[in-house]
Write a protein that holds these residues in place. Sequence first.
Motif, PDB file in Angstrom:
ATOM      1  N   ALA A   1       8.533  63.300  54.361  1.00 44.54           N
ATOM      2  CA  ALA A   1       7.350  64.143  54.475  1.00 44.54           C
ATOM      3  C   ALA A   1       7.579  65.426  53.678  1.00 44.54           C
ATOM      4  CB  ALA A   1       7.096  64.475  55.944  1.00 44.54           C
ATOM      5  N   ASP A   2       6.583  65.815  52.912  1.00 43.55           N
ATOM      6  CA  ASP A   2       6.623  67.064  52.143  1.00 43.55           C
ATOM      7  C   ASP A   2       5.609  68.009  52.767  1.00 43.55           C
ATOM      8  OD1 ASP A   2       7.039  69.011  50.240  1.00 43.55           O
ATOM      9  OD2 ASP A   2       5.920  67.974  48.668  1.00 43.55           O
ATOM     10  N   TYR A   3       6.091  69.082  53.376  1.00 47.09           N
ATOM     11  CA  TYR A   3       5.241  70.021  54.099  1.00 47.09           C
ATOM     12  C   TYR A   3       4.885  71.221  53.238  1.00 47.09           C
ATOM     13  CZ  TYR A   3       6.445  67.416  58.267  1.00 47.09           C
ATOM     14  OH  TYR A   3       6.598  66.422  59.190  1.00 47.09           O
ATOM     15  N   THR A   4       3.687  71.760  53.448  1.00 42.52           N
ATOM     16  CA  THR A   4       3.290  72.981  52.759  1.00 42.52           C
ATOM     17  C   THR A   4       4.076  74.148  53.344  1.00 42.52           C
ATOM     18  OG1 THR A   4       1.482  73.380  54.296  1.00 42.52           O
ATOM     19  CG2 THR A   4       0.948  72.172  52.294  1.00 42.52           C
ATOM     20  N   GLY A   5       4.388  75.106  52.500  1.00 37.26           N
ATOM     21  CA  GLY A   5       5.050  76.311  52.968  1.00 37.26           C
ATOM     22  C   GLY A   5       6.490  76.136  53.376  1.00 37.26           C
ATOM     23  N   ASN A   6       7.186  75.125  52.870  1.00 34.36           N
ATOM     24  CA  ASN A   6       8.582  74.932  53.258  1.00 34.36           C
ATOM     25  C   ASN A   6       9.539  75.764  52.414  1.00 34.36           C
ATOM     26  OD1 ASN A   6       8.726  73.557  50.836  1.00 34.36           O
ATOM     27  ND2 ASN A   6       9.159  71.565  51.734  1.00 34.36           N
ATOM     28  N   ARG A   7       8.990  76.560  51.499  1.00 36.44           N
ATOM     29  CA  ARG A   7       9.746  77.482  50.655  1.00 36.44           C
ATOM     30  C   ARG A   7      10.770  76.784  49.771  1.00 36.44           C
ATOM     31  NH1 ARG A   7      10.095  83.144  53.830  1.00 36.44           N
ATOM     32  NH2 ARG A   7       8.019  83.006  54.682  1.00 36.44           N
TER      33      ARG A   7
ATOM     34  N   ALA B   1       4.312  59.751  44.818  1.00 36.07           N
ATOM     35  CA  ALA B   1       3.878  60.664  45.877  1.00 36.07           C
ATOM     36  C   ALA B   1       2.409  60.407  46.181  1.00 36.07           C
ATOM     37  CB  ALA B   1       4.089  62.111  45.462  1.00 36.07           C
ATOM     38  N   TYR B   2       2.092  60.350  47.455  1.00 39.93           N
ATOM     39  CA  TYR B   2       0.723  60.134  47.905  1.00 39.93           C
ATOM     40  C   TYR B   2       0.222  61.376  48.616  1.00 39.93           C
ATOM     41  CZ  TYR B   2       1.614  55.190  47.138  1.00 39.93           C
ATOM     42  OH  TYR B   2       1.927  53.981  46.573  1.00 39.93           O
ATOM     43  N   ASP B   3      -1.018  61.744  48.376  1.00 39.82           N
ATOM     44  CA  ASP B   3      -1.672  62.780  49.165  1.00 39.82           C
ATOM     45  C   ASP B   3      -1.937  62.191  50.542  1.00 39.82           C
ATOM     46  OD1 ASP B   3      -4.314  64.214  50.161  1.00 39.82           O
ATOM     47  OD2 ASP B   3      -3.304  65.536  48.714  1.00 39.82           O
ATOM     48  N   VAL B   4      -1.783  62.994  51.577  1.00 38.69           N
ATOM     49  CA  VAL B   4      -1.944  62.458  52.933  1.00 38.69           C
ATOM     50  C   VAL B   4      -3.361  61.946  53.186  1.00 38.69           C
ATOM     51  CG1 VAL B   4      -0.073  63.795  53.941  1.00 38.69           C
ATOM     52  CG2 VAL B   4      -2.361  64.750  53.895  1.00 38.69           C
TER      53      VAL B   4
ATOM     54  N   PRO C   1      -3.093  58.084  55.017  1.00 42.97           N
ATOM     55  CA  PRO C   1      -2.818  58.619  56.360  1.00 42.97           C
ATOM     56  C   PRO C   1      -1.850  57.744  57.142  1.00 42.97           C
ATOM     57  CG  PRO C   1      -5.064  57.777  56.217  1.00 42.97           C
ATOM     58  CD  PRO C   1      -4.485  57.742  54.824  1.00 42.97           C
ATOM     59  N   ASP C   2      -1.812  56.450  56.863  1.00 44.15           N
ATOM     60  CA  ASP C   2      -0.878  55.554  57.537  1.00 44.15           C
ATOM     61  C   ASP C   2       0.561  55.923  57.221  1.00 44.15           C
ATOM     62  OD1 ASP C   2      -1.478  54.754  54.853  1.00 44.15           O
ATOM     63  OD2 ASP C   2      -0.496  52.833  55.224  1.00 44.15           O
ATOM     64  N   LEU C   3       0.836  56.224  55.973  1.00 42.14           N
ATOM     65  CA  LEU C   3       2.173  56.620  55.548  1.00 42.14           C
ATOM     66  C   LEU C   3       2.531  57.996  56.112  1.00 42.14           C
ATOM     67  CD1 LEU C   3       4.554  55.670  53.861  1.00 42.14           C
ATOM     68  CD2 LEU C   3       3.467  56.707  51.862  1.00 42.14           C
ATOM     69  N   ALA C   4       1.560  58.896  56.121  1.00 36.79           N
ATOM     70  CA  ALA C   4       1.791  60.238  56.671  1.00 36.79           C
ATOM     71  C   ALA C   4       2.172  60.163  58.147  1.00 36.79           C
ATOM     72  CB  ALA C   4       0.552  61.101  56.469  1.00 36.79           C
ATOM     73  N   ARG C   5       1.536  59.280  58.907  1.00 36.03           N
ATOM     74  CA  ARG C   5       1.865  59.141  60.334  1.00 36.03           C
ATOM     75  C   ARG C   5       3.293  58.657  60.532  1.00 36.03           C
ATOM     76  NH1 ARG C   5      -3.431  57.509  60.495  1.00 36.03           N
ATOM     77  NH2 ARG C   5      -2.921  55.305  60.279  1.00 36.03           N
ATOM     78  N   VAL C   6       3.746  57.768  59.679  1.00 36.63           N
ATOM     79  CA  VAL C   6       5.106  57.228  59.793  1.00 36.63           C
ATOM     80  C   VAL C   6       6.146  58.289  59.432  1.00 36.63           C
ATOM     81  CG1 VAL C   6       6.713  55.559  58.790  1.00 36.63           C
ATOM     82  CG2 VAL C   6       4.400  54.848  59.378  1.00 36.63           C
TER      83      VAL C   6
ATOM     84  N   ALA D   1       4.129  72.473  60.829  1.00 36.98           N
ATOM     85  CA  ALA D   1       3.646  72.705  59.460  1.00 36.98           C
ATOM     86  C   ALA D   1       2.712  71.572  59.040  1.00 36.98           C
ATOM     87  CB  ALA D   1       4.814  72.815  58.494  1.00 36.98           C
ATOM     88  N   ARG D   2       1.827  71.883  58.088  1.00 42.58           N
ATOM     89  CA  ARG D   2       0.862  70.894  57.598  1.00 42.58           C
ATOM     90  C   ARG D   2       1.525  69.991  56.564  1.00 42.58           C
ATOM     91  NH1 ARG D   2      -2.694  70.504  53.399  1.00 42.58           N
ATOM     92  NH2 ARG D   2      -2.260  72.592  52.634  1.00 42.58           N
TER      93      ARG D   2
END
Length: 84
Positions: A12-18, A53-56, A60-65, A73-74
């Motif tokens: 998972a790649d989160y926004t704001g992870n610096r 890389a996929y946008d969530v 969404p199935d991959l994002a849930r996993v 974080a988003r």
Amino acid sequence: MRPLDDGTLGWADYTGNRQYVSTGNTTADDRVAMLFMDYPHQQRLKILGHMRAYDVSDRPDLARVLAVDGYQARLARAPHRRRD
């Protein structure tokens, strides 16, 4: 980092992870190298492969996993690497 099947890792790649993580280069050349460091044992693991890389909103199935339970974080992207 999670195994998705016998030859695929995802994370998972989160926004704001610096962290400066550029996925732009993989649009032209999807080859990647991932380094995993074990500092206490002075060892490293290098994994070579191809990344996508996929946008969530697209996967969404991959994002849930790949999402980390309880982490607030988003989630921005769901990259994964396929072994050759």
